[in-house]
Design a protein around this motif. Structure first.
Motif, mmCIF file in Angstrom:
data_model
loop_
_atom_site.group_PDB
_atom_site.id
_atom_site.type_symbol
_atom_site.label_atom_id
_atom_site.label_comp_id
_atom_site.label_asym_id
_atom_site.label_seq_id
_atom_site.Cartn_x
_atom_site.Cartn_y
_atom_site.Cartn_z
ATOM 1 N N ARG A 11 0.849 -1.189 0.000
ATOM 2 C CA ARG A 11 0.000 0.000 0.000
ATOM 3 C C ARG A 11 0.886 1.241 0.000
ATOM 4 O O ARG A 11 1.908 1.290 0.696
ATOM 5 N N VAL A 12 0.491 2.225 -0.792
ATOM 6 C CA VAL A 12 1.229 3.479 -0.905
ATOM 7 C C VAL A 12 0.332 4.598 -0.415
ATOM 8 O O VAL A 12 -0.781 4.775 -0.911
ATOM 9 N N LEU A 13 0.812 5.343 0.565
ATOM 10 C CA LEU A 13 0.037 6.420 1.174
ATOM 11 C C LEU A 13 0.640 7.770 0.798
ATOM 12 O O LEU A 13 1.859 7.946 0.919
ATOM 13 N N PRO A 14 -0.180 8.718 0.362
ATOM 14 C CA PRO A 14 0.352 10.058 0.092
ATOM 15 C C PRO A 14 0.980 10.677 1.341
ATOM 16 O O PRO A 14 2.006 11.359 1.260
ATOM 17 N N GLU A 15 0.369 10.404 2.507
ATOM 18 C CA GLU A 15 0.891 10.968 3.761
ATOM 19 C C GLU A 15 0.372 10.156 4.934
ATOM 20 O O GLU A 15 -0.733 9.631 4.919
ATOM 21 N N THR A 16 1.203 10.041 5.960
ATOM 22 C CA THR A 16 0.792 9.433 7.213
ATOM 23 C C THR A 16 1.670 9.989 8.317
ATOM 24 O O THR A 16 2.650 10.690 8.050
ATOM 25 N N ASP A 17 1.311 9.714 9.577
ATOM 26 C CA ASP A 17 2.169 10.170 10.670
ATOM 27 C C ASP A 17 3.517 9.450 10.596
ATOM 28 O O ASP A 17 4.563 10.078 10.577
ATOM 29 N N SER A 18 3.499 8.134 10.569
ATOM 30 C CA SER A 18 4.712 7.348 10.326
ATOM 31 C C SER A 18 4.286 5.976 9.835
ATOM 32 O O SER A 18 3.227 5.459 10.224
ATOM 33 N N THR A 19 5.102 5.394 8.989
ATOM 34 C CA THR A 19 4.769 4.064 8.488
ATOM 35 C C THR A 19 4.842 3.030 9.606
ATOM 36 O O THR A 19 4.114 2.030 9.576
ATOM 37 N N MET A 20 5.694 3.257 10.607
ATOM 38 C CA MET A 20 5.754 2.349 11.749
ATOM 39 C C MET A 20 4.429 2.355 12.498
ATOM 40 O O MET A 20 3.900 1.301 12.861
ATOM 41 N N LEU A 37 4.299 2.113 2.193
ATOM 42 C CA LEU A 37 5.182 3.188 1.726
ATOM 43 C C LEU A 37 4.453 4.512 1.873
ATOM 44 O O LEU A 37 3.301 4.637 1.453
ATOM 45 N N ALA A 38 5.100 5.497 2.481
ATOM 46 C CA ALA A 38 4.521 6.829 2.616
ATOM 47 C C ALA A 38 5.367 7.830 1.833
ATOM 48 O O ALA A 38 6.594 7.837 1.947
ATOM 49 N N ASN A 40 5.030 10.985 2.318
ATOM 50 C CA ASN A 40 5.349 12.028 3.305
ATOM 51 C C ASN A 40 4.982 11.507 4.683
ATOM 52 O O ASN A 40 3.953 10.850 4.860
ATOM 53 N N GLN A 41 5.846 11.778 5.657
ATOM 54 C CA GLN A 41 5.574 11.420 7.048
ATOM 55 C C GLN A 41 5.586 12.681 7.899
ATOM 56 O O GLN A 41 6.481 13.524 7.743
ATOM 57 N N THR A 42 4.635 12.784 8.796
ATOM 58 C CA THR A 42 4.548 13.975 9.643
ATOM 59 C C THR A 42 5.131 13.772 11.034
ATOM 60 O O THR A 42 5.382 14.740 11.746
ATOM 61 N N ALA A 43 5.348 12.513 11.426
ATOM 62 C CA ALA A 43 5.870 12.244 12.768
ATOM 63 C C ALA A 43 6.793 11.028 12.747
ATOM 64 O O ALA A 43 6.656 10.116 13.565
ATOM 65 N N ALA A 44 7.730 11.024 11.804
ATOM 66 C CA ALA A 44 8.643 9.880 11.684
ATOM 67 C C ALA A 44 9.620 9.866 12.852
ATOM 68 O O ALA A 44 9.928 10.899 13.444
ATOM 69 N N ARG A 45 10.110 8.672 13.161
ATOM 70 C CA ARG A 45 11.074 8.556 14.253
ATOM 71 C C ARG A 45 12.120 7.516 13.904
ATOM 72 O O ARG A 45 11.888 6.597 13.130
ATOM 73 N N GLY A 46 13.299 7.691 14.511
ATOM 74 C CA GLY A 46 14.381 6.748 14.307
ATOM 75 C C GLY A 46 14.655 5.969 15.574
ATOM 76 O O GLY A 46 13.790 5.829 16.442
ATOM 77 N N ARG A 47 15.884 5.456 15.700
ATOM 78 C CA ARG A 47 16.241 4.673 16.884
ATOM 79 C C ARG A 47 16.191 5.526 18.139
ATOM 80 O O ARG A 47 16.451 6.711 18.124
ATOM 81 N N ARG A 48 15.824 4.861 19.250
ATOM 82 C CA ARG A 48 15.763 5.492 20.569
ATOM 83 C C ARG A 48 14.839 6.712 20.571
ATOM 84 O O ARG A 48 15.062 7.674 21.308
ATOM 85 N N ALA A 60 10.427 6.117 2.626
ATOM 86 C CA ALA A 60 10.041 5.773 3.989
ATOM 87 C C ALA A 60 9.003 4.668 3.917
ATOM 88 O O ALA A 60 7.899 4.879 3.402
ATOM 89 N N ALA A 61 9.354 3.484 4.383
ATOM 90 C CA ALA A 61 8.446 2.351 4.296
ATOM 91 C C ALA A 61 8.631 1.449 5.505
ATOM 92 O O ALA A 61 9.683 1.446 6.146
ATOM 93 N N SER A 62 7.591 0.680 5.797
ATOM 94 C CA SER A 62 7.668 -0.324 6.849
ATOM 95 C C SER A 62 7.074 -1.624 6.332
ATOM 96 O O SER A 62 6.078 -1.621 5.604
ATOM 97 N N LEU A 63 7.691 -2.707 6.712
ATOM 98 C CA LEU A 63 7.164 -4.035 6.447
ATOM 99 C C LEU A 63 6.642 -4.603 7.752
ATOM 100 O O LEU A 63 7.369 -4.646 8.747
ATOM 101 N N VAL A 64 5.388 -5.021 7.761
ATOM 102 C CA VAL A 64 4.829 -5.680 8.939
ATOM 103 C C VAL A 64 4.639 -7.151 8.587
ATOM 104 O O VAL A 64 4.122 -7.492 7.520
ATOM 105 N N MET A 65 5.096 -8.021 9.485
ATOM 106 C CA MET A 65 5.100 -9.450 9.207
ATOM 107 C C MET A 65 4.960 -10.243 10.493
ATOM 108 O O MET A 65 5.145 -9.709 11.593
ATOM 109 N N ARG A 66 4.619 -11.511 10.346
ATOM 110 C CA ARG A 66 4.622 -12.446 11.471
ATOM 111 C C ARG A 66 5.909 -13.251 11.373
ATOM 112 O O ARG A 66 6.018 -14.126 10.506
#
Length: 249
Positions: A11-20, A37-38, A40-48, A60-66
């Motif tokens: 899924r491709v989003l024009p904008e989201t707070d964060s893909t995570m 895949l976003a 644009n992200q409005t509240a992206a974050r990195g480590r810590r 900016a993308a996230s994969l969610v999996m089991r």
């Protein structure tokens, strides 16, 4: 364009707070792994919990999996993701010698940081129900160096370093295909071949580096990564095995 892996959502989003965050929201309703895949992200974050800068045109993308298995096995997906990123860069035309992998979860281009990986597990103390793998890539531009903590490697972009102009949508295809192939290898054969391949592309292997945790700083020769994914340093006080740290060259 790489063939999209069978059974994997997109899924491709024009904008989201964060893909995570989006991955966390949709995880309970997913039947299989899915890439988000976003543009644009409005509240992206990195480590810590650090702020993640996202210049226009960045990936900016996230994969969610089991993932199956416990937290320790899930954490090894950072090596799967690193190798998948390397393959994706090669697929879009980056010379192999320009890419190195920095423990635990960065990818370097010509010595600067071009991509980062963030893992978050969802579930309880009894196990991991879902794993979210967040990936950020400086495709078109790099964040300003003033945003980088002292001592960290400078951020670089794919475009500035190579002249390649790749859209986030175009980068997602080869990345998803590479991750799917390497993940299948991991599930079938375990961490050993992943570890061997990762070490063959490791940044500063055999060099003196510094590992910093919240409690201490350790300097030594980067000897290897062990079977649990921990970095191993040979120091003046002997061999040190460090499961998590920030690495400085």
């Amino acid at each position: 364009m790489a063939c999209w892996p069978e059974g994997v959502g997109r899924r491709v989003l024009p904008e989201t707070d964060s893909t995570m965050a989006e991955a966390t929201r949709i995880a309970p309703d997913l039947a299989g792994p899915e890439w988000i895949l976003a543009l644009n992200q409005t509240a992206a974050r990195g480590r810590r919990g650090r702020h993640w800068a996202m210049p226009e045109g960045s990936f900016a993308a996230s994969l969610v999996m089991r993932p199956g298995g416990g937290p320790a096995q899930a954490a090894l997906r950072s090596f799967v993701a690193s190798l998948a990123l390397r393959e994706a860069f090669l697929a879009v035309g980056v010379p192999a010698g320009a890419i190195r992998l920095k423990w635990p979860n960065d990818v370097l281009l010509n010595g600067g940081k071009v991509a980062g990986i963030l893992l978050e597990s969802l579930g309880s103390a009894q196990g991991v129900s879902h794993l979210v793998i967040g990936i950020g890539v400086n495709l078109a531009a790099a964040p300003d160096r003033s945003m980088v903590e002292p001592g960290a490697l400078p951020p670089v972009s794919l475009r500035d370093e190579t002249g390649l102009r790749i859209t986030p949508e175009a980068f997602l295809g080869p990345l998803a295909a590479a991750f799917d192939r390497i993940e299948r290898q991991f599930v079938t054969y375990g961490f050993a071949p992943i570890r061997t391949e990762w070490l063959s592309h490791a940044a500063r292997l055999g060099d003196t580096i510094t590992a910093r945790t919240a409690r201490e700083q350790t300097t030594g020769v980067f000897e290897t990564v062990d079977e649990a994914g921990s970095i191993v340093l040979e120091t003046s006080r002997g061999r040190r095995v460090i499961p998590a740290a920030e690495i400085y060259f």
